[in-house]
Design a protein around this motif. Structure first.
Motif, mmCIF file in Angstrom:
data_model
loop_
_atom_site.group_PDB
_atom_site.id
_atom_site.type_symbol
_atom_site.label_atom_id
_atom_site.label_comp_id
_atom_site.label_asym_id
_atom_site.label_seq_id
_atom_site.Cartn_x
_atom_site.Cartn_y
_atom_site.Cartn_z
ATOM 1 N N ASN A 12 1.024 -0.777 0.300
ATOM 2 C CA ASN A 12 0.405 0.037 0.239
ATOM 3 C C ASN A 12 0.603 0.793 0.264
ATOM 4 O O ASN A 12 0.535 2.517 -0.432
ATOM 5 C CB ASN A 12 -1.016 0.621 1.055
ATOM 6 N N THR A 13 1.621 0.975 0.546
ATOM 7 C CA THR A 13 2.947 2.056 0.712
ATOM 8 C C THR A 13 3.643 1.828 -0.611
ATOM 9 O O THR A 13 4.051 3.318 -1.096
ATOM 10 C CB THR A 13 3.903 2.706 1.998
ATOM 11 N N PHE A 14 4.325 1.522 -0.957
ATOM 12 C CA PHE A 14 5.764 1.774 -2.003
ATOM 13 C C PHE A 14 5.428 0.632 -2.921
ATOM 14 O O PHE A 14 6.098 0.730 -3.841
ATOM 15 C CB PHE A 14 6.934 0.506 -1.078
ATOM 16 N N HIS A 15 3.647 0.161 -3.052
ATOM 17 C CA HIS A 15 3.823 0.014 -4.919
ATOM 18 C C HIS A 15 4.168 -1.035 -5.269
ATOM 19 O O HIS A 15 3.536 -1.676 -6.247
ATOM 20 C CB HIS A 15 3.450 0.971 -5.396
ATOM 21 N N VAL A 16 4.423 -2.151 -4.475
ATOM 22 C CA VAL A 16 5.750 -3.161 -4.888
ATOM 23 C C VAL A 16 5.639 -4.172 -4.089
ATOM 24 O O VAL A 16 5.583 -3.051 -2.419
ATOM 25 C CB VAL A 16 6.638 -2.743 -5.838
ATOM 26 N N ASP A 17 5.694 -5.007 -3.752
ATOM 27 C CA ASP A 17 6.287 -5.641 -2.637
ATOM 28 C C ASP A 17 7.464 -5.721 -1.684
ATOM 29 O O ASP A 17 8.574 -5.591 -2.660
ATOM 30 C CB ASP A 17 5.724 -7.610 -2.972
ATOM 31 N N TYR A 18 7.459 -6.385 -0.734
ATOM 32 C CA TYR A 18 9.284 -6.378 -0.246
ATOM 33 C C TYR A 18 9.848 -6.034 -0.665
ATOM 34 O O TYR A 18 11.196 -6.052 -1.539
ATOM 35 C CB TYR A 18 9.090 -6.668 1.167
ATOM 36 N N LEU A 19 10.012 -7.702 -1.966
ATOM 37 C CA LEU A 19 11.365 -8.323 -2.193
ATOM 38 C C LEU A 19 11.564 -8.059 -3.184
ATOM 39 O O LEU A 19 12.914 -7.288 -3.829
ATOM 40 C CB LEU A 19 10.659 -10.202 -2.560
ATOM 41 N N THR A 20 10.618 -7.306 -4.074
ATOM 42 C CA THR A 20 10.745 -6.809 -5.308
ATOM 43 C C THR A 20 11.710 -5.693 -4.882
ATOM 44 O O THR A 20 12.439 -4.821 -5.826
ATOM 45 C CB THR A 20 9.297 -6.612 -6.213
#
Length: 541
Positions: free
Chosen positions: A328-336
């Motif tokens: 929701n914040t960064f618009h990608v998942d953590y690993l990406t």
């Protein structure tokens, strides 16, 4: 009602008077850093003096102001003995000013007030009353905002709702200094001071260090502070917080905070960390317009997030349902996020922004209808190059009414991009002129500092023209840019047929044409007709 209010105030005053204290004990020390505040420091001091708190000291640290701030402070100090003016020998910023004031503070509690803000009537009595009743070390309240650009209107801003004092201290947006009072003995026991090497975020670090000492916390729903909304920054200035220093300081602050072993309130600390990253991403990093600076800030932000993930287990994004919160914040998942290149990340964000170009003004396309594609492109290329050359020549000088000329420049650049360049049919011509438009814009803005994107509104205007912000525009190549700003098509029917078709927004195009002076009665009639077709197409979707 008035009688009840008066009796309530008297009762609060009696409670403060009856509280055990030594004869010379100071109840509250108000610390105010001041730099070039001759226009507002008197209003701030008046609001503090009107609190009418017994045994209050007001320490104002003048940080080498170059205007009449110091003279006004001396005048007030002569009339009010509770005011203690300090004149610093060199300008070091608000951290040094607050630290100098802390050395002289004697109050049981400290309030940090900014010299361009104000304290509403009765705020100190309420905060001290709560502190005495609940034996609290920190008391927080709500705050209002005053808007100078709106005839100094004051409106309630915060609406905190947590039911305990410690939860209020972690609530989103409530990590500021000025809507709270702090017990001075905790500050002195742990020798808490502001980091003078940090130009930003030093207040957040100080606040967090205080909370790490596990103070007893309480709250009031009263609006205890009036924050002055910063006036729009001057033309050519930099957007507040949109710089590499903010990235460095947020990383430094959180690495320092998480060096302490945190056992209690882990959920609240994670919430504060998450809200802080969200604020930084949206209010700082996304507004950095220099491509190299934004990339460097991205690497700093990523380094911090990966370090926290490795070293602070309760802040792991792998726990519970936090994967969605990260997205929701960064618009990608953590690993990406941990592996993606900054250039690819900017492309991803630009696509997700989903900003499409406006349709070209009807007047710009009139002279092209009967020409072949080759003739149209030749004519458009010649017109674009001529307009770019004229813009570069025109903006060699510095103009007096910079706001008018700034609007004039962006209106003309809007016309070049959307009324001419987007009508080109040849890919090679588009690519070549895309690079020329980008280079010319960079050159003109470098020569004329007042054309800088100096506010979030400027950034939005730029995105309306180019569909991406400035930093992204200079990172994307031509094919990536075309993928971002491909026109919106209306499926299933279009206008008067069954095939999908592109229907530009005629209202936006008409407004742009008006700005450039390309509107006559025929253009108005065409725009009305286009608007009706546009509405019909939207209805059929």
């Amino acid at each position: 009602m008035k009688g009840k209010k008066k009796r309530g105030r008297n009762a609060a005053q009696e409670m403060l008077k009856k509280a055990p204290m030594s004869p010379n004990k100071v109840n509250l020390s108000v610390i105010i850093p001041a730099y070039n505040l001759e226009d507002c420091i008197e209003d701030c001091l008046d609001s503090v003096l009107l609190q009418k708190i017994d045994r209050m000291q007001i320490i104002v640290a003048n940080d080498c102001s170059t205007d009449r701030t110091w003279e006004k402070l001396l005048k007030y100090a002569e009339m009010h003995p509770e005011i203690i003016p300090i004149n610093l020998s060199e300008n070091k910023g608000p951290s040094a000013a607050r630290n100098a004031a802390l050395e002289l503070a004697e109050g049981e509690f400290i309030h940090f007030c900014d010299g361009d803000d104000a304290v509403p009537e009765g705020a100190y009595r309420e905060l001290l009353r709560i502190a005495a009743e609940e034996k609290a070390d920190i008391v927080t309240g709500n705050y209002s905002r005053m808007y100078p650009n709106e005839n100094s209107a004051v409106r309630p801003f915060s609406h905190y709702s947590s039911q305990t004092g410690i939860e209020r201290c972690f609530e989103s947006g409530n990590t500021t200094l000025w809507n709270k009072i702090f017990r001075r003995s905790i500050i002195e026991k742990h020798h808490l001071r502001f980091d003078e090497s940090m130009a930003q975020y030093e207040d957040y670090l100080f606040y967090s260090q205080f909370i790490l000492k596990k103070p007893a916390a309480a709250f009031t729903d009263m609006y205890v502070y009036t924050y002055t909304e910063p006036i729009t920054r001057p033309l050519g200035g930099q957007i507040r917080y949109a710089n590499i220093d903010c990235a460095r300081n947020i990383e430094r602050a959180w690495r320092s905070i998480f060096q302490t072993e945190i056992v209690e309130y882990q959920r609240l600390w994670f919430m504060a960390y998450r809200h802080n990253l969200d604020w930084y991403f949206n209010c700082s990093w996304k507004l950095i317009q220099n491509p190299e600076e934004r990339q460097a800030a991205f690497e700093i932000m990523r380094s911090l997030i990966c370090w926290v993930e490795k070293n602070v287990k309760f802040c792991s994004w792998a726990l519970e349902d936090r994967a969605q919160a990260f997205y929701n914040t960064f618009h990608v998942d953590y690993l990406t996020f941990c592996s993606i290149r900054c250039e690819d990340y900017l492309l991803q964000l630009a696509i997700l922004d989903n900003i499409h170009p406006r349709g070209p003004a009807a007047a710009a396309a009139d002279g092209l209808k009967k020409l072949s594609f080759e003739e149209r492109d030749r004519k458009l290329c010649k017109s674009i190059e001529k307009q770019l050359d004229e813009l570069e020549t025109t903006y060699q000088s510095v103009y007096t009414n910079k706001r008018v000329w700034k609007d004039h420049y962006w209106n003309l650049m809007d016309s070049v991009v959307n009324d001419y360049w987007r009508l080109l049919q040849g890919a090679e011509e588009r690519d070549c002129l895309f690079r020329k438009i980008r280079a010319t814009n960079a050159l003109i803005c470098e020569k004329n500092l007042f054309l800088r994107l100096s506010s979030p509104e400027d950034v939005q205007r730029f995105k309306q023209i180019f569909c991406v912000d400035n930093a992204t525009l200079h990172v994307l190549n031509y094919s990536q840019y075309m993928a971002v700003c491909s026109p919106r098509f209306i499926a299933a029917g279009g206008v008067g047929g069954s095939a999908p078709c592109y229907v530009p927004d005629p209202i936006t195009a008409f407004i742009s044409a008006c700005r450039c002076g390309n509107v006559g009665m025929q253009a108005i009639l065409r725009s009305i007709k286009a608007w009706a077709a546009f509405k019909l197409a939207r209805t059929k979707r």
